[in-house]
Structures are given as structure tokens and as C-alpha cells.
Design a protein around this motif. Structure first.
Motif, short mmCIF file in Angstrom:
data_model
loop_
_atom_site.label_atom_id
_atom_site.label_comp_id
_atom_site.label_asym_id
_atom_site.label_seq_id
_atom_site.Cartn_x
_atom_site.Cartn_y
_atom_site.Cartn_z
N PRO A 346 0.81 -1.24 0.00
CA PRO A 346 0.00 0.00 0.00
C PRO A 346 0.83 1.28 0.00
CG PRO A 346 -0.78 -1.56 1.68
CD PRO A 346 0.54 -2.04 1.22
N VAL A 347 2.13 1.18 0.27
CA VAL A 347 2.97 2.38 0.36
C VAL A 347 3.16 2.97 -1.04
CG1 VAL A 347 5.25 3.27 0.95
CG2 VAL A 347 4.16 1.52 2.40
N VAL A 348 2.89 4.25 -1.17
CA VAL A 348 3.08 4.96 -2.44
C VAL A 348 4.34 5.81 -2.33
CG1 VAL A 348 2.11 6.60 -4.07
CG2 VAL A 348 0.60 5.00 -2.85
N ALA A 349 5.34 5.46 -3.15
CA ALA A 349 6.61 6.18 -3.13
C ALA A 349 7.39 5.78 -4.37
CB ALA A 349 7.41 5.84 -1.87
N PRO A 350 8.41 6.56 -4.75
CA PRO A 350 9.25 6.17 -5.89
C PRO A 350 9.89 4.80 -5.67
CG PRO A 350 9.66 8.45 -5.28
CD PRO A 350 8.78 7.87 -4.21
N ALA A 351 10.21 4.15 -6.77
CA ALA A 351 10.76 2.79 -6.70
C ALA A 351 12.01 2.73 -5.83
CB ALA A 351 11.06 2.29 -8.11
N GLY A 352 12.89 3.72 -5.97
CA GLY A 352 14.12 3.72 -5.18
C GLY A 352 13.85 3.82 -3.69
N VAL A 353 12.88 4.63 -3.31
CA VAL A 353 12.53 4.78 -1.89
C VAL A 353 11.94 3.48 -1.36
CG1 VAL A 353 11.03 6.01 -0.27
CG2 VAL A 353 12.19 7.26 -2.11
N ARG A 354 11.07 2.85 -2.13
CA ARG A 354 10.47 1.58 -1.68
C ARG A 354 11.54 0.51 -1.56
NH1 ARG A 354 5.38 0.06 -5.10
NH2 ARG A 354 4.65 -0.78 -3.12
N TRP A 355 12.51 0.52 -2.46
CA TRP A 355 13.63 -0.43 -2.40
C TRP A 355 14.41 -0.25 -1.09
CZ3 TRP A 355 19.07 0.83 -3.24
CH2 TRP A 355 19.89 -0.29 -3.38
N LEU A 356 14.73 0.98 -0.75
CA LEU A 356 15.46 1.24 0.48
C LEU A 356 14.64 0.85 1.71
CD1 LEU A 356 17.08 4.71 -0.34
CD2 LEU A 356 18.25 2.51 -0.10
N LEU A 357 13.34 1.13 1.67
CA LEU A 357 12.48 0.77 2.79
C LEU A 357 12.40 -0.75 2.96
CD1 LEU A 357 10.53 1.64 5.01
CD2 LEU A 357 8.71 1.73 3.30
N LEU A 358 12.27 -1.45 1.84
CA LEU A 358 12.22 -2.91 1.89
C LEU A 358 13.51 -3.47 2.49
CD1 LEU A 358 10.99 -5.66 1.26
CD2 LEU A 358 11.77 -5.40 -1.12
N LEU A 359 14.65 -2.94 2.06
CA LEU A 359 15.93 -3.42 2.60
C LEU A 359 16.06 -3.09 4.08
CD1 LEU A 359 18.56 -2.65 -0.18
CD2 LEU A 359 17.71 -4.86 0.55
N ALA A 360 15.66 -1.88 4.46
CA ALA A 360 15.78 -1.46 5.85
C ALA A 360 15.00 -2.38 6.79
CB ALA A 360 15.31 -0.02 6.01
N LEU A 361 13.90 -2.92 6.31
CA LEU A 361 13.10 -3.84 7.13
C LEU A 361 13.55 -5.29 6.99
CD1 LEU A 361 9.55 -2.34 6.44
CD2 LEU A 361 10.92 -2.08 8.52
N ALA A 362 13.85 -5.71 5.76
CA ALA A 362 14.11 -7.13 5.51
C ALA A 362 15.49 -7.58 5.97
CB ALA A 362 13.95 -7.42 4.01
N PRO A 364 17.57 -6.62 8.65
CA PRO A 364 17.65 -7.04 10.06
C PRO A 364 16.70 -8.17 10.38
CG PRO A 364 16.57 -4.89 9.85
CD PRO A 364 17.14 -5.21 8.52
N LEU A 365 15.52 -8.21 9.73
CA LEU A 365 14.58 -9.29 10.01
C LEU A 365 15.16 -10.64 9.57
CD1 LEU A 365 11.81 -10.13 11.02
CD2 LEU A 365 10.88 -9.62 8.75
N CYS A 366 15.84 -10.67 8.44
CA CYS A 366 16.46 -11.91 7.98
C CYS A 366 17.47 -12.42 9.00
CB CYS A 366 17.14 -11.70 6.63
SG CYS A 366 16.05 -11.79 5.20
N TRP A 367 18.33 -11.52 9.49
CA TRP A 367 19.35 -11.96 10.44
C TRP A 367 18.73 -12.35 11.78
CZ3 TRP A 367 21.95 -9.83 6.31
CH2 TRP A 367 23.18 -10.42 6.00
N LEU A 368 17.69 -11.65 12.18
CA LEU A 368 17.01 -12.01 13.42
C LEU A 368 16.40 -13.40 13.31
CD1 LEU A 368 15.85 -11.37 16.22
CD2 LEU A 368 13.91 -10.27 15.07
N LEU A 369 15.67 -13.65 12.24
CA LEU A 369 15.05 -14.97 12.06
C LEU A 369 16.08 -16.06 11.88
CD1 LEU A 369 12.05 -14.04 9.72
CD2 LEU A 369 12.00 -14.52 12.19
N ALA A 370 17.17 -15.76 11.16
CA ALA A 370 18.22 -16.75 10.97
C ALA A 370 18.87 -17.12 12.29
CB ALA A 370 19.27 -16.22 9.99
N GLY A 371 19.12 -16.11 13.15
CA GLY A 371 19.70 -16.39 14.45
C GLY A 371 18.79 -17.23 15.32
#
Length: 383
Positions: A346-362, A364-371
Motif C-alpha cells: 500500500p505504500v506509495v513512493a518512488p521505486a528507489g525509496v520503496r527499495w530502500l524501505l524494503l531493505l531497511a526492514l528485511a 535485520p529481520l532476515c538476520w534475526l530470524l536466521a539467528g
């Protein structure tokens, strides 16, 4: 007494060397994998499980990022994997090494293909298709094609080593000990040039039969056109561990490598773009593309190895933990990326901004779940 048993019993025990900068490089490459697949989510090259493509300026920039970084990232992964193969066989013997690889690589490959891979396209399942029929119609390792190919390469190394010993070659006791922090082996400019030349010629000839963009149904390999680089850099990793090449790289070679990579990145992108059209590409352009790709790849590999060896040796507890979890991150990251991207839809933003937001969330979440996953009894032996 079998030859394999002789190799196992005559080889002196090897000290296990764990270098901080190699762990740091693993973390960097894992983050690049997430960045690559996140860019496929929002960029102008929509070939991921969940896509919201954009042809805006930032969407095109994400496509360029994917095309250029894809020219070295997985080859570097194979090289780092090759660094530890010979020493592992030295310590364990051929049979134990094979069993270990079948567990460490085979179990995640099967688990991902059977359990996680169908989840990635569950949102696109036809409503009239029974869940069971859909689930078992998916036989595709997805990003774990890397694990699949690495397993084949590792088994091939053991087989070649066994054949060499059978034919009267040196046993493990006679080979130079594998110690990545050990003796320095000279890395000359001539050797670097020979590597670039070998990669350029083999890539060019291979792509006459397997052009860029080819997908192999057998094994579900998305980038078979880059197989010469994967095999060659894996082999370089094995040889580097024997001959002390990591320590032998000079600071000047690292600087020149990074400069060469930066200088060739733009022209490399220009030579790749014509292949996206699906139209025939002339031989001169194919040769130029192969040359630029491998100058870029070798430059990035050497440059990052030297940079991290000399400047990013950090061995903090969190770095060690993140390094140990990087393989688990690779295995689970597709599900995390797709899940987070769906929540961000649902987030409306330029592709580059959404990319950065996805990385910012995914990330740390990946490393948390992996740990957390690796704390489950028995899982750390696999991941």
C-alpha cells in the motif's frame, strides 16, 4: 586399505582458520543478494516472485544495479566457498566431507524446494487449483540454485582429488597445508591478466551456445551463461587456499582492481543492454561484453578482498554471529523479502525509496530470524 582411507589417516590435522574479513565479505555478499532481489521487486526488470515494476528513473537505476552487480556477486560467492573446500577435505577425509556436504547443502536445498518455494507464488495460485496439486507442482530451487551448483562442484572436487591420488598423485599429507592466514604466495600482474584472459575467452565461447538470458530447465538454473565464471572462481578459491594468494595480494593490486571495476561498470552496462532485446547480437559486441564483464568481476573480487583484508578485519561478537548466520539468511531471505514487500504494497513512493524501505526492514529481520532458527536443536549443524 583403500586410497581414501590412506588419505584420511596420513593427513596431519589442520588448524581451522577463521578470518574476520572473510566473514565480513560473506555478510556483504548476503546483503547484496537481498539488495539484488529487492531491486527485482521494484525495478524495470521484474523477474521475482512479487513484483511492482517501475520504468521511472529510479526503476531503471535499480535495473542497472541488478545487471552490473550480477556480473560478479555469485562468482565471488563460489570463490569464497572454494577457499574452504580443500582444508575441509584435509581435516575430514573425502567420505566424511561428502556426507557433511550432503547434509549442509542437500538438506536446505530439499527443504526450501519442498516447503518454502511454493509459498513464494502462493498468492498467484489459480483459485480452482487444489492446494495439494499446486504445492507439488512446484519443483524449483529458486535462489538455492547456488547451493545446488555448489554441491555438484564440491563433489566433483572430491572425485578429482580421489582420482589424482589413485593415479599416483600427492596425498593430502604431501600437499601444502591449507591455512588462509599462512604462507604468502606471490600474485603477479601476469597471473591476474591470465585469469581475466581465461575468463574472457571461455565466457565468449560458452555463450555462443548458452547466450545471456538462457534458463536451464534441468536444475532450474537462471544464469547458466555465467557458468565459466562460477567454475573458474571456485577453482581459484581452492588454489588460493593452497598457495597463499589471499595474503599475496598487494594493496596496489586492490586499488587498481577497484578502479578498473569502477571504470568498466558503465561500458559494461552499455554492452549488456542489447542482450535484453532478444535480438541477435554480433560477435564483436559479445567479445567486448565478455571482456568488460570479467575485468569488472576480477577487479571487484581483488579489490574487495584487499579492502576487507586490510581495513575491515572486525571480529566483534555481533560480526561473528552475523557471519555464522549468513548462510541461513541466504536460505530464508526469499520468503522474508516477499512477505515484507506484500506488507509494503500500500505504500506509495518512488521505486528507489520503496527499495530502500524494503531493505531497511528485511535485512535485520532476515538476520534475526536466521539467528533464532539456528538456535533450534540440530539446525546449526545444517545452517
Amino acid at each position: 586399505m583403500t586410497t581414501e582411507h590412506t588419505v584420511t589417516t596420513t593427513a596431519p590435522p589442520r588448524a581451522r582458520t577463521r578470518l574476520g574479513y572473510i566473514d565480513n565479505l560473506r555478510i556483504l555478499l548476503a546483503v547484496l543478494v537481498l539488495a539484488h532481489h529487492a531491486a527485482l521487486t521494484y525495478g524495470a526488470l521484474p523477474i521475482w516472485y512479487w513484483t511492482e515494476p517501475s520504468t521511472s528513473a529510479s526503476g531503471l537505476a535499480l535495473m542497472a544495479f541488478v545487471l552490473v552487480t550480477g556480473c560478479f556477486r555469485m562468482g565471488f560467492f563460489f570463490m569464497i566457498a572454494g577457499l574452504f573446500v580443500a582444508g575441509s577435505v584435509d581435516r575430514k577425509g573425502g567420505g566424511a566431507f561428502v556426507r557433511d556436504r550432503l547434509v549442509r547443502l542437500g538438506v536446505p536445498l530439499i527443504a526450501f524446494t519442498a516447503l518454502l518455494r511454493p509459498l513464494l507464488t502462493l498468492h498467484a495460485r489459480p483459485e480452482d487449483q487444489p492446494l495439494g496439486e499446486y504445492w507439488f507442482s512446484i519443483v524449483d530451487p529458486g535462489p538455492l540454485w547456488f547451493v545446488e551448483v555448489l554441491l555438484v562442484m564440491s563433489l566433483a572436487y572430491v572425485a578429482l582429488r580421489w582420482l589424482r591420488t589413485r593415479s599416483g598423485g600427492p596425498t593430502a599429507a604431501e600437499l601444502r597445508p591449507t591455512d588462509l592466514a599462512g604462507p604468502v604466495g606471490a600474485v603477479t600482474w601476469r597471473r591476474i591478466g591470465a585469469l581475466v584472459g581465461l575468463l574472457t575467452v571461455t565466457t565468449f565461447l560458452w555463450r555462443l551456445a548458452v547466450p545471456l538470458g538462457t534458463f536451464w530447465e534441468i536444475g532450474a538454473l537462471p544464469t547458466p551463461a555465467s557458468m565459466p565464471q562460477y567454475v573458474t572462481l571456485f577453482t581459484v578459491g581452492v588454489l588460493a587456499s593452497r598457495r597463499g594468494w589471499l595474503a599475496g595480494l598487494t594493496a596496489r593490486q586492490g586499488r587498481v582492481g577497484l578502479v578498473a571495476a569502477l571504470v568498466t561498470a558503465g561500458p559494461l552496462l552499455v554492452t549488456i543492454l542489447p542482450f535484453l532485446s532478444g535480438e541477435p547480437v554480433g560477435l564483436p559486441l559479445q567479445m567486448a561484453q565478455s571482456l568488460l564483464e570479467n575485468v569488472f568481476a576480477v577487479g571487484m573480487v581483488i579489490g574487495l578482498l584487499v579492502l576487507f583484508r586490510d581495513k575491515v578485519q572486525g571480529r566483534h561478537a555481533w560480526v561473528r554471529s552475523a557471519g555464522r548466520s549468513s548462510y541461513a539468511v541466504y536460505v530464508i531471505h526469499p520468503v522474508v523479502l516477499v512477505g515484507v514487500a506484500m506488507l509494503l504494497a500500500p505504500v506509495v513512493a518512488p521505486a528507489g525509496v520503496r527499495w530502500l524501505l524494503l531493505l531497511a526492514l528485511a535485512v535485520p529481520l532476515c538476520w534475526l530470524l536466521a539467528g533464532l532458527l539456528r538456535k533450534v536443536p540440530g539446525v546449526s549443524r545444517v545452517l
